[in-house]
Scaffold this active site. Sequence first.
Site, PDB file in Angstrom:
ATOM      1  N   LYS A  34      24.807 -15.293 -21.356  1.00 41.66           N
ATOM      2  CA  LYS A  34      23.826 -14.503 -20.602  1.00 41.66           C
ATOM      3  C   LYS A  34      24.382 -14.154 -19.221  1.00 41.66           C
ATOM      4  CE  LYS A  34      21.608 -18.728 -18.945  1.00 41.66           C
ATOM      5  NZ  LYS A  34      20.547 -19.704 -19.246  1.00 41.66           N
ATOM      6  N   TYR A 254      28.662 -10.642  13.819  1.00 39.65           N
ATOM      7  CA  TYR A 254      27.233 -10.446  14.106  1.00 39.65           C
ATOM      8  C   TYR A 254      26.620 -11.655  14.791  1.00 39.65           C
ATOM      9  CZ  TYR A 254      26.758  -6.238  11.227  1.00 39.65           C
ATOM     10  OH  TYR A 254      26.853  -4.981  10.720  1.00 39.65           O
TER      11      TYR A 254
HETATM   12  C1  PLP Z   1      21.160 -20.969 -19.594  1.00 40.40           C
HETATM   13  C2  PLP Z   1      20.645 -21.781 -20.716  1.00 40.40           C
HETATM   14  C3  PLP Z   1      21.467 -22.716 -21.354  1.00 40.40           C
HETATM   15  C4  PLP Z   1      22.849 -23.067 -20.852  1.00 40.40           C
HETATM   16  O1  PLP Z   1      22.761 -24.020 -19.815  1.00 40.40           O
HETATM   17  P1  PLP Z   1      24.070 -24.605 -19.106  1.00 40.40           P
HETATM   18  O2  PLP Z   1      23.550 -25.625 -18.182  1.00 40.40           O
HETATM   19  O3  PLP Z   1      24.724 -23.457 -18.412  1.00 40.40           O
HETATM   20  O4  PLP Z   1      24.932 -25.165 -20.174  1.00 40.40           O
HETATM   21  C5  PLP Z   1      20.965 -23.368 -22.477  1.00 40.40           C
HETATM   22  N1  PLP Z   1      19.722 -23.107 -22.929  1.00 40.40           N
HETATM   23  C6  PLP Z   1      18.890 -22.234 -22.320  1.00 40.40           C
HETATM   24  C7  PLP Z   1      17.518 -22.014 -22.862  1.00 40.40           C
HETATM   25  C8  PLP Z   1      19.321 -21.548 -21.199  1.00 40.40           C
HETATM   26  O5  PLP Z   1      18.494 -20.682 -20.589  1.00 40.40           O
END
Ligand code: PLP
Length: 367
Positions: A34, A254
Amino acid sequence: MRSWVEVSLGQIRANYRAVRKVVGSEVEVMAVVKADAYRHGAPEVARALEAEGANWLAVSNVDEGVYLRRQGIRARILVMADFLPDERAGLEEFGLTPVIHSLEDLPAARVPYHLKIDSGMGRLGTRASAEEIARAVQAVPANLEGLMTHFASSGNYESRQTDDQLAHFEGVLSGLRAAGLTPHYIHASGTIPVAYGRKAAWWNLVRPGHAIYGYVSPARGSAPRRQLVVKPALSWKATVLAVKNLEAGSLIGYGGIHRAARPMRIAVLAAGYADGIPHRLGNRGHVIARGKLAPIIGAVSMDLTTIDISASPEIRVGDAVTLLGSETDVSGSVVSIDAQQVAKVAGTISYSVLCGISARVKRVYVD
Ligand SMILES: *Cc1c(COP(=O)(O)O)cnc(C)c1O
């Protein structure tokens, strides 16, 4: 190039193999790609994982899944957080597998689906009883292919929350089995329960994301020994745009939040918070320049960041410095900065540092 990341697809593959080795051949590994594979580039990462034999990938929403299909990815793809009415046609057309998180949505399921149980995280998932779930599942023809949940505190061994969530999930699972329902996949674990060997949470599929990219967050409390060894696959560079000497007393950037206490040599880097360098690193963070840690001085600006190179005056315009990754210094010792260290200084988490690397940072793939 102003700023770019180098992603080692060989390291991604090695990390994936390391996860497979820890969980063994009976457990399917669904790599989470993702958010553009935590900014490592979803199509390239997915292709590398397919070449390693990955059967399953996970994304957050339908757009991410459709994009992977259009790039030629053929593995099964689980869409974990999107069952909105206007996205459902895309799910079917592109052969994506939805996660259903509410019993009200069940009648809309027309393809095999995974059902998410809220076992105590208080986010997505149904909190209905096993009886209610069984009745709703049996009323629709689509196949319940998987049952899943997600942990809120898996890295915290001082908390009971994970055990409580496991107990709830097991209760629902046995209730469904008693009602004659036997989902093929049962899954709950991301990186942390894999890395610290919480086998009771693996069932027959795990969903690592962070580990695939080479990270495991440190656990709190008395965690078992880490079983998983992975290494970061991404390093991040920026080019030096300008170098100059400043007199003692000069203000930098800044707000003038840094005043040179002595004559100072600085470099201006072609990357800022619009590239994803956390603004909070102003006057706090470091980069690696010619094998040495160089402090970030002054505020991080939108497109520029200033560093103190008094210790490495040989740095020239056009040199690359390392924002994330490793360099070897003249004496041969390795200096590194990873997303966890940056996150600590910036008051955030390593996930957010990786996902924060913006689209204008070019990506280069190396083996
Ligand atoms: C993002 C996600 C994962 C992966 O988690 P990590 O800690 O990056 O391994 C697994 N399950 C769900 C539902 C997620 O949203």
